[in-house]
Motif scaffolding. Sequence first.
Motif, PDB file in Angstrom:
ATOM      1  N   ILE A 212      -0.108  21.890  -6.502  1.00  0.00           N
ATOM      2  CA  ILE A 212      -1.457  21.988  -5.953  1.00  0.00           C
ATOM      3  C   ILE A 212      -2.215  20.747  -6.400  1.00  0.00           C
ATOM      4  CG2 ILE A 212      -2.218  23.482  -7.883  1.00  0.00           C
ATOM      5  CD1 ILE A 212      -3.537  23.532  -4.236  1.00  0.00           C
ATOM      6  N   HIS A 213      -2.794  20.048  -5.424  1.00  0.00           N
ATOM      7  CA  HIS A 213      -3.465  18.799  -5.784  1.00  0.00           C
ATOM      8  C   HIS A 213      -4.975  18.911  -5.544  1.00  0.00           C
ATOM      9  CE1 HIS A 213      -3.348  14.955  -7.350  1.00  0.00           C
ATOM     10  NE2 HIS A 213      -3.037  14.217  -6.308  1.00  0.00           N
ATOM     11  N   SER A 214      -5.704  18.138  -6.338  1.00  0.00           N
ATOM     12  CA  SER A 214      -7.160  18.109  -6.204  1.00  0.00           C
ATOM     13  C   SER A 214      -7.629  16.738  -6.669  1.00  0.00           C
ATOM     14  CB  SER A 214      -7.767  19.199  -7.101  1.00  0.00           C
ATOM     15  OG  SER A 214      -9.125  18.917  -7.365  1.00  0.00           O
TER      16      SER A 214
ATOM     17  N   LYS B 265      -1.705   8.546   3.727  1.00  0.00           N
ATOM     18  CA  LYS B 265      -2.441   7.678   2.794  1.00  0.00           C
ATOM     19  C   LYS B 265      -2.494   8.416   1.462  1.00  0.00           C
ATOM     20  CE  LYS B 265      -4.137   4.517   5.793  1.00  0.00           C
ATOM     21  NZ  LYS B 265      -5.346   4.218   6.525  1.00  0.00           N
ATOM     22  N   ASN B 266      -2.813   7.684   0.428  1.00  0.00           N
ATOM     23  CA  ASN B 266      -2.839   8.313  -0.897  1.00  0.00           C
ATOM     24  C   ASN B 266      -3.889   9.427  -0.949  1.00  0.00           C
ATOM     25  OD1 ASN B 266      -3.920   8.472  -3.849  1.00  0.00           O
ATOM     26  ND2 ASN B 266      -1.841   7.658  -3.939  1.00  0.00           N
ATOM     27  N   SER B 267      -3.517  10.515  -1.582  1.00  0.00           N
ATOM     28  CA  SER B 267      -4.389  11.705  -1.629  1.00  0.00           C
ATOM     29  C   SER B 267      -5.720  11.418  -2.303  1.00  0.00           C
ATOM     30  CB  SER B 267      -3.695  12.821  -2.399  1.00  0.00           C
ATOM     31  OG  SER B 267      -2.507  13.150  -1.774  1.00  0.00           O
ATOM     32  N   LEU B 268      -5.721  10.446  -3.207  1.00  0.00           N
ATOM     33  CA  LEU B 268      -6.952  10.225  -3.965  1.00  0.00           C
ATOM     34  C   LEU B 268      -8.058   9.610  -3.091  1.00  0.00           C
ATOM     35  CD1 LEU B 268      -5.253   9.198  -7.307  1.00  0.00           C
ATOM     36  CD2 LEU B 268      -6.142  11.434  -6.665  1.00  0.00           C
TER      37      LEU B 268
ATOM     38  N   PRO C 140       0.831  -1.210   0.000  1.00  0.00           N
ATOM     39  CA  PRO C 140       0.000   0.000   0.000  1.00  0.00           C
ATOM     40  C   PRO C 140       0.870   1.266   0.000  1.00  0.00           C
ATOM     41  CG  PRO C 140       0.049  -0.972   2.191  1.00  0.00           C
ATOM     42  CD  PRO C 140       0.788  -1.918   1.289  1.00  0.00           C
ATOM     43  N   ASP C 141       0.245   2.357  -0.445  1.00  0.00           N
ATOM     44  CA  ASP C 141       0.965   3.627  -0.599  1.00  0.00           C
ATOM     45  C   ASP C 141       0.951   4.391   0.724  1.00  0.00           C
ATOM     46  OD1 ASP C 141       2.114   5.933  -1.633  1.00  0.00           O
ATOM     47  OD2 ASP C 141       0.279   6.619  -2.628  1.00  0.00           O
ATOM     48  N   ILE C 142       1.665   3.858   1.718  1.00  0.00           N
ATOM     49  CA  ILE C 142       1.633   4.477   3.057  1.00  0.00           C
ATOM     50  C   ILE C 142       3.060   4.677   3.594  1.00  0.00           C
ATOM     51  CG2 ILE C 142      -0.690   3.703   3.736  1.00  0.00           C
ATOM     52  CD1 ILE C 142       0.671   1.289   5.144  1.00  0.00           C
TER      53      ILE C 142
ATOM     54  N   TYR D 213       1.626  13.009 -15.325  1.00  0.00           N
ATOM     55  CA  TYR D 213       0.694  11.888 -15.521  1.00  0.00           C
ATOM     56  C   TYR D 213       1.168  10.810 -14.558  1.00  0.00           C
ATOM     57  CZ  TYR D 213      -0.466  14.739 -19.488  1.00  0.00           C
ATOM     58  OH  TYR D 213      -0.845  15.800 -20.266  1.00  0.00           O
ATOM     59  N   ALA D 214       0.501  10.737 -13.381  1.00  0.00           N
ATOM     60  CA  ALA D 214       1.134  10.120 -12.220  1.00  0.00           C
ATOM     61  C   ALA D 214       1.014   8.608 -12.128  1.00  0.00           C
ATOM     62  CB  ALA D 214       0.569  10.760 -10.960  1.00  0.00           C
ATOM     63  N   ASN D 215       0.098   7.995 -12.846  1.00  0.00           N
ATOM     64  CA  ASN D 215      -0.136   6.572 -12.563  1.00  0.00           C
ATOM     65  C   ASN D 215      -0.654   5.784 -13.759  1.00  0.00           C
ATOM     66  OD1 ASN D 215      -2.844   7.531 -12.744  1.00  0.00           O
ATOM     67  ND2 ASN D 215      -2.695   8.136 -10.594  1.00  0.00           N
TER      68      ASN D 215
HETATM   69  C1  SPV Z   1       1.584   9.408  -6.470  1.00  0.00           C
HETATM   70  O1  SPV Z   1       1.570   9.200  -7.681  1.00  0.00           O
HETATM   71  O2  SPV Z   1       2.041   8.611  -5.682  1.00  0.00           O
HETATM   72  C2  SPV Z   1       1.063  10.667  -5.947  1.00  0.00           C
HETATM   73  C3  SPV Z   1       0.069  11.397  -6.712  1.00  0.00           C
HETATM   74  O3  SPV Z   1       1.446  11.040  -4.870  1.00  0.00           O
HETATM   75  S1  SPV Z   1      -1.456  10.920  -6.135  1.00  0.00           S
HETATM   76  O4  SPV Z   1      -1.575   9.499  -6.288  1.00  0.00           O
HETATM   77  O5  SPV Z   1      -2.453  11.632  -6.933  1.00  0.00           O
HETATM   78  O6  SPV Z   1      -1.536  11.294  -4.739  1.00  0.00           O
END
Ligand code: SPV
Length: 669
Positions: free
Chosen positions: A573-575, A504-507, A441-443, A624-626
């Motif tokens: 800046i994230h959203s 934790k992941n921002s999303l 996990p992204d932690i 383009y993050a993922n």
């Molecule tokens: C990531 O790609 O790990 C990020 C961007 O931090 S986000 O997933 O949008 O948080």
Amino acid sequence: MKALVLNSGLGHRMGVLTSEHPKCMTEITSRDTILSRQLRLIADAGIREVVMTTGYYNEILVNYCRSLDLPLHFTFVNNPLYDKTNYIYSIYCAKDELYGDDIVLMHGDLVFEEEVFARVLESEESCMTVSSTLALPEKDFKAVIHNGRIDKVGIEFFTDVMAAQPLYKLRADDFKVWLDEMVRFCESDNRRCYAENAFNEVSDKCKIIPLDFADALCAEIDTPEDLSVVSAKVHELEQRSVYMCFSADMLHSGHIAIIKKAAKLGKLTIGVLSDEAVASYKRFPLMPYEERKSIFENISGVCAVVEQKELSYAENLHRLRPDFVVHGDDWKTGFQKPIRDEVVEILAEYGGKLVEYKYSDDPKYLELEKASRAQMSTPDFRRSRLKKLIGMKGCVSALEAHSGITGLICENTKVLRDGKTYQFDAMWISSLCDSTAKGKPDIELVDMTSRFRTIDDIMEVTTKPIIFDGDTGGLTEHFVYTVRSLERMGVSMVIIEDKTGLKKNSLFGTEVAQTQDSIENFCAKISAGKAAQKTPEFMICARIESLILEMGMDDALTRAFAYVKAGADAIMIHSRKKDPAEIFEFVERFRKEDKTTPIVVVPTSFNSVTEDEFKACGVNVVIYANQLTRSGFPAMQNVARTILENRRAKEADDMCMSIKDIITLIPEE
Ligand code: SPV
Ligand code: MG
């Protein structure tokens, strides 16, 4: 190679024009006589030795040649019987100077295009210039051609012939056969015929191939009428314009050779690709445009240098309307083909011509390109490039990479659209995707050592700059070490987000508990990172989570200004909203007060916005993050399921890359 120039003739058909000097000294343009032009072309071709036969006005001719001050060494051979013999005897007189060398032989009244001369000199076999298109002359030389070689030369032949001109390149072995025969002729008192009569006797042992100059200029001047026709043609040639485009920041002998050839076609203008165009199509230029331009300006033969803003030649061709465009033939296929097609189309509109020379695939040039790529992947070079790219392009794009192969996809994927090439400028090493690739996990569970390993895997096979997702940056005491490690590796930018505790992941947004750091703490972390860094180009980007955590626009802006004050080189800046409105509002309000600090966005949710739109509103980095992870992973899941369902792999085959493609996907170094 030696040049043999025959100037013993009388030239009596020229009338008063040759009453005071030999025919070769007749002016053909305001700056050139027939001879000065010939000798200049000989010198330009790198030939240094000239054997010249002379006859009447011997002294005037010798003095004239010397007065031209060309880098040529002359051996003058006077034919004492010039008024009673033909040039076969002049050559006979010069024979001791001629054995053992390759010879370029020309009559002294011959005027030819530089390009024709270049082709003659380039011929590996002995050759004579002929024209497949000119009408057969009644009283001049024609060459009888059989099986691709010249059988006979003379004025009396009319079958299987082409008009021929006395401009030859003769290999030493071929010329020896011919010269031996000329000696035999002259010593048996056969001195009033053409040298070609001797050739006709030994043509089976002396292989001369025809070199077709078609409609190009290659003509003797025998009469005042010839003079006016040829002078007009030379004048026209001197007005011709040529265009070539270069991106090269690393000039090698191959480039110089093609420039020299192009310059022979007319006045050469070089279009130098703008930095942005080079970066979009090839790689980051090692030297900026101004420096590349000045290098080209100082190459002899180049008349003008202009900027070519895009890969497409259209703008410059419409403006300059050159008679010729010169390029290597490598663009006939592959990536540059559409550019070529457009050039062909534009040239056709006004009757210009495309001249393509064989592309040199000399391994030494590939070595040079490899060396410059190697240089680009070194830490110092790579690290500094992101800042330069932002400065150069205004807005850059980065694609997520989490392994060597995804790094290669970022590095090598290119598309050509509307005459422009597009490729990603940089790579994003995402915590989400790096963790996902490791099944975690992204932690902030994947430790820095492991994250650095990913960076290293990617760096090993790529050259593009890297933006590293540093999560929260961890403890300030740890972050300073991370900064220095990233710098050492050659990473260009680290982005840290203003969260604390278990990240934790921002999303997830507010669906999970997440704590935003205090402005004070986060500023201290940024300042500590900035104080720790050793190189000026490394960038620390502060990521603001206020919109994700629904803390409001004002909070986001307050934080942004505070972080910049603390030393942040950029802000992100994230959203997670689909609607980009809050991003645009933030950018607009931030830009009112801060025109320069780069703004980074990650449009995973607000993905309808194009890079151009982001650029127009003041964004500088689009990540383009993922997308590679999100596309690769379901494809693999699907294949795995298909194999299980069928208990064999056949049905999954169409979903897979072919074995041949996969084993050749990554070429060995
Ligand atoms: C990531 O790609 O790990 C990020 C961007 O931090 S986000 O997933 O949008 O948080
Ligand atoms: Mg992340």
